[in-house]
Design a protein around this motif. Structure first.
Motif, short mmCIF file in Angstrom:
data_model
loop_
_atom_site.label_atom_id
_atom_site.label_comp_id
_atom_site.label_asym_id
_atom_site.label_seq_id
_atom_site.Cartn_x
_atom_site.Cartn_y
_atom_site.Cartn_z
N ALA A 29 0.82 -1.23 0.00
CA ALA A 29 0.00 0.00 0.00
C ALA A 29 0.85 1.28 0.00
CB ALA A 29 -0.95 -0.02 1.20
N PRO A 30 1.99 1.35 0.72
CA PRO A 30 2.80 2.58 0.70
C PRO A 30 3.34 2.93 -0.70
CG PRO A 30 3.36 1.28 2.63
CD PRO A 30 2.48 0.42 1.77
N LEU A 31 3.33 1.96 -1.62
CA LEU A 31 3.85 2.22 -2.96
C LEU A 31 2.74 2.57 -3.96
CD1 LEU A 31 6.32 -0.82 -3.28
CD2 LEU A 31 6.69 1.39 -2.15
N ALA A 32 1.52 2.68 -3.47
CA ALA A 32 0.37 2.81 -4.37
C ALA A 32 0.43 4.08 -5.23
CB ALA A 32 -0.92 2.80 -3.56
N ASP A 33 1.00 5.17 -4.71
CA ASP A 33 0.98 6.43 -5.47
C ASP A 33 2.14 6.58 -6.44
OD1 ASP A 33 -1.34 7.16 -4.15
OD2 ASP A 33 -0.25 8.21 -2.53
N LEU A 34 3.03 5.61 -6.49
CA LEU A 34 4.18 5.68 -7.39
C LEU A 34 3.78 5.29 -8.81
CD1 LEU A 34 6.93 3.99 -5.16
CD2 LEU A 34 6.40 6.44 -5.39
N SER A 35 4.63 5.64 -9.75
CA SER A 35 4.39 5.20 -11.12
C SER A 35 4.58 3.69 -11.20
CB SER A 35 5.37 5.89 -12.07
OG SER A 35 6.69 5.44 -11.82
N PRO A 36 3.95 3.02 -12.17
CA PRO A 36 4.10 1.56 -12.29
C PRO A 36 5.56 1.12 -12.35
CG PRO A 36 2.30 2.30 -13.68
CD PRO A 36 2.98 3.55 -13.16
N ALA A 37 6.39 1.86 -13.09
CA ALA A 37 7.79 1.46 -13.23
C ALA A 37 8.51 1.55 -11.88
CB ALA A 37 8.49 2.34 -14.26
N SER A 38 8.30 2.65 -11.17
CA SER A 38 8.95 2.82 -9.87
C SER A 38 8.42 1.78 -8.88
CB SER A 38 8.70 4.23 -9.33
OG SER A 38 9.31 5.19 -10.17
N ARG A 39 7.11 1.55 -8.94
CA ARG A 39 6.52 0.58 -8.02
C ARG A 39 7.11 -0.81 -8.25
NH1 ARG A 39 1.62 2.02 -8.73
NH2 ARG A 39 1.05 0.49 -10.32
N ASP A 40 7.29 -1.20 -9.49
CA ASP A 40 7.84 -2.53 -9.81
C ASP A 40 9.28 -2.65 -9.32
OD1 ASP A 40 5.47 -3.23 -10.97
OD2 ASP A 40 6.14 -2.96 -13.03
N LYS A 41 10.10 -1.58 -9.52
CA LYS A 41 11.50 -1.63 -9.09
C LYS A 41 11.61 -1.75 -7.58
CE LYS A 41 13.42 1.06 -12.95
NZ LYS A 41 14.09 2.33 -13.32
N LEU A 42 10.83 -0.96 -6.86
CA LEU A 42 10.90 -0.99 -5.41
C LEU A 42 10.32 -2.29 -4.84
CD1 LEU A 42 10.09 2.70 -4.40
CD2 LEU A 42 12.30 1.55 -4.55
N THR A 43 9.30 -2.82 -5.50
CA THR A 43 8.74 -4.11 -5.05
C THR A 43 9.78 -5.21 -5.19
OG1 THR A 43 6.48 -3.48 -5.67
CG2 THR A 43 6.95 -5.84 -5.47
N ALA A 44 10.48 -5.25 -6.34
CA ALA A 44 11.52 -6.26 -6.55
C ALA A 44 12.66 -6.09 -5.55
CB ALA A 44 12.05 -6.17 -7.98
N THR A 45 12.99 -4.85 -5.25
CA THR A 45 14.07 -4.58 -4.30
C THR A 45 13.68 -5.02 -2.89
OG1 THR A 45 14.83 -2.70 -5.62
CG2 THR A 45 15.55 -2.79 -3.31
N LEU A 46 12.44 -4.71 -2.49
CA LEU A 46 11.97 -5.10 -1.16
C LEU A 46 11.97 -6.63 -1.03
CD1 LEU A 46 10.75 -4.52 1.59
CD2 LEU A 46 8.49 -4.36 0.48
N ARG A 47 11.53 -7.30 -2.09
CA ARG A 47 11.49 -8.78 -2.05
C ARG A 47 12.91 -9.34 -1.88
NH1 ARG A 47 12.09 -13.16 -5.43
NH2 ARG A 47 10.63 -14.90 -5.05
N ALA A 48 13.86 -8.84 -2.69
CA ALA A 48 15.24 -9.34 -2.61
C ALA A 48 15.87 -8.99 -1.25
CB ALA A 48 16.07 -8.73 -3.74
N TRP A 49 15.55 -7.85 -0.74
CA TRP A 49 16.09 -7.43 0.56
C TRP A 49 15.61 -8.38 1.68
CZ3 TRP A 49 13.67 -5.32 4.99
CH2 TRP A 49 14.55 -4.76 5.94
N LEU A 50 14.34 -8.77 1.59
CA LEU A 50 13.79 -9.69 2.58
C LEU A 50 14.42 -11.07 2.45
CD1 LEU A 50 10.02 -8.68 2.30
CD2 LEU A 50 11.49 -8.34 4.32
N LEU A 51 14.51 -11.58 1.22
CA LEU A 51 15.01 -12.93 1.01
C LEU A 51 16.50 -13.06 1.33
CD1 LEU A 51 13.15 -13.93 -2.30
CD2 LEU A 51 12.56 -14.53 0.06
#
Length: 388
Positions: A318-340
């Motif tokens: 939800a905190p990424l909802a207001d970002l552009s699709p491209a930015s949202r995808d990059k940060l989502t992938a980064t968050l996932r890799a950071w967690l794993l």
């Protein structure tokens, strides 16, 4: 079948009467010889089966004399049919007792020799000529052969009938197992089906085309249900096997057998709880997974409720909802890799194929968006599951 009526001798009534008077003794000698020379029949003769065999011997000898004495114009068909029916039922009884035809065939051979000795002595005493005695001998052994053939037919028919019934009962047992019926009902169904329960059962979902070759390699107690069996919701062309065993060694052996079968193997469960093994295998099959479900536990947990996972993912991101699709995808992938990768920047960079400095920049963005949330154990747990 030989036409026994064509071989009837039409012996004189006086001769038949003399031979019949000695039939009780011949029957006793025949039964004694069978008990003595056919070990398999020593115990059966002590019970109901013994009485049935004694009756069959008496009926057979009486029927033989009726046949040998038949006069011109008298139909012996009913007499022969009654004797053959008794022999047929004797064969069925052997099958129901769990014995092969070997013992009964041996009993027929012993009986033929013994009864012929008694009858031939009576025939000689009655003054029959050598030619008639020879024909009498031929009739005796032909008659015994026909009795044996009738018993073989009865044995085979009983096995076929009981086999079909046993299979039907086992099919019903398998359905009850997958329905999750109460243990008392399952135990009773297993007893009716003459099925010895194993300690563990493992559900296997496999293509129909692979069932036949596999059945010959698996435990004989393996139960089989095609996809159209009651209660199953599998795709056409698939079957469920409930395979006894499930210890590590059994499971490795099963895995080797199924290596080329694209099968799905559920967990081993106590036999009365086989439904849970099937449910896990079915869920894995629906997700397109193959092999041992024990190697897919995380995928099964994550995919257990797709709608719930989608809702969880939406809440986490939800905190990424207001970002552009491209930015949202990059940060989502980064968050996932950071967690794993537990926040190890070099490993995160390698997973994303970016420079470590880029990871640092993106993580600063995520911390601005999530605030202290990235250190909250509950959010970390939810995000790990949602983005797995």
């Amino acid at each position: 079948m030989v036409d026994l009526e064509d071989k009837a001798l039409r012996l004189p009534a006086t001769v038949v009467s003399q031979m019949r008077s000695g039939m009780a003794g011949v029957a006793e000698q025949t039964i004694a010889a069978v008990i003595s020379q056919v070990p398999s029949y020593h115990d059966p003769f002590q019970g109901r089966m013994g009485r049935n065999i004694e009756m069959a011997v008496t009926v057979a000898l009486d029927g033989f004399l009726d046949l040998a004495a038949r006069q011109e114009g008298i139909d012996a068909g009913d007499q022969i049919e009654a004797v053959m029916e008794a022999a047929y039922e004797l064969g069925r009884g052997e099958a129901r007792s769990g014995r092969t035809m070997d013992a009964l065939a041996q009993a027929y051979r012993v009986g033929a020799r013994t009864s012929w000795r008694g009858m031939s002595a009576a025939a000689v005493e009655s003054g029959l000529d050598a030619t008639t005695i020879a024909r009498l001998a031929e009739l005796v052994f032909t008659f015994i052969d026909e009795l044996s053939d009738a018993s073989v037919s009865g044995h085979a028919d009983e096995l076929a009938t009981s086999g079909r019934l046993r299979q039907q009962l086992r099919d019903r047992l398998a359905i009850r197992l997958l329905d999750g019926s109460p243990e008392t009902e399952l135990v009773a169904a297993a007893e009716r089906a003459d099925w010895e329960p194993p300690e563990l059962l493992t559900a296997v979902i496999v293509a129909d085309s692979r069932v036949r070759p596999l059945r010959g390699l698996l435990d004989a107690r393996t139960l089989h249900l095609p996809e159209d069996a009651a209660g199953l919701t599998l795709e056409p062309g698939t079957s469920v096997l409930l395979v006894p065993g499930g210890a590590d060694r059994d499971r490795r052996a099963l895995g080797r057998l199924l290596a080329e079968a694209d099968a799905v193997v559920g967990p081993a469960r106590p036999w009365v709880g086989a439904r849970s093994s099937y449910e896990r295998a079915r869920r894995a099959h629906e997700l397109g997974l193959t092999g041992d479900t024990d190697t897919h536990l995380a995928d099964l947990v994550v995919q257990a409720d797709p709608d719930a996972r989608a809702d969880l993912r939406a809440r986490v991101l939800a905190p990424l909802a207001d970002l552009s699709p491209a930015s949202r995808d990059k940060l989502t992938a980064t968050l996932r890799a950071w967690l794993l990768h537990h926040g190890r920047r070099e490993e995160v960079a390698q997973a994303l194929f970016v420079h470590p400095q880029t990871v640092r920049y993106r993580m600063n963005q995520l911390r601005d968006l999530y605030g202290d949330g990235l250190t909250d154990p509950q959010l970390v747990r939810d995000a790990t599951i949602a983005l797995a």
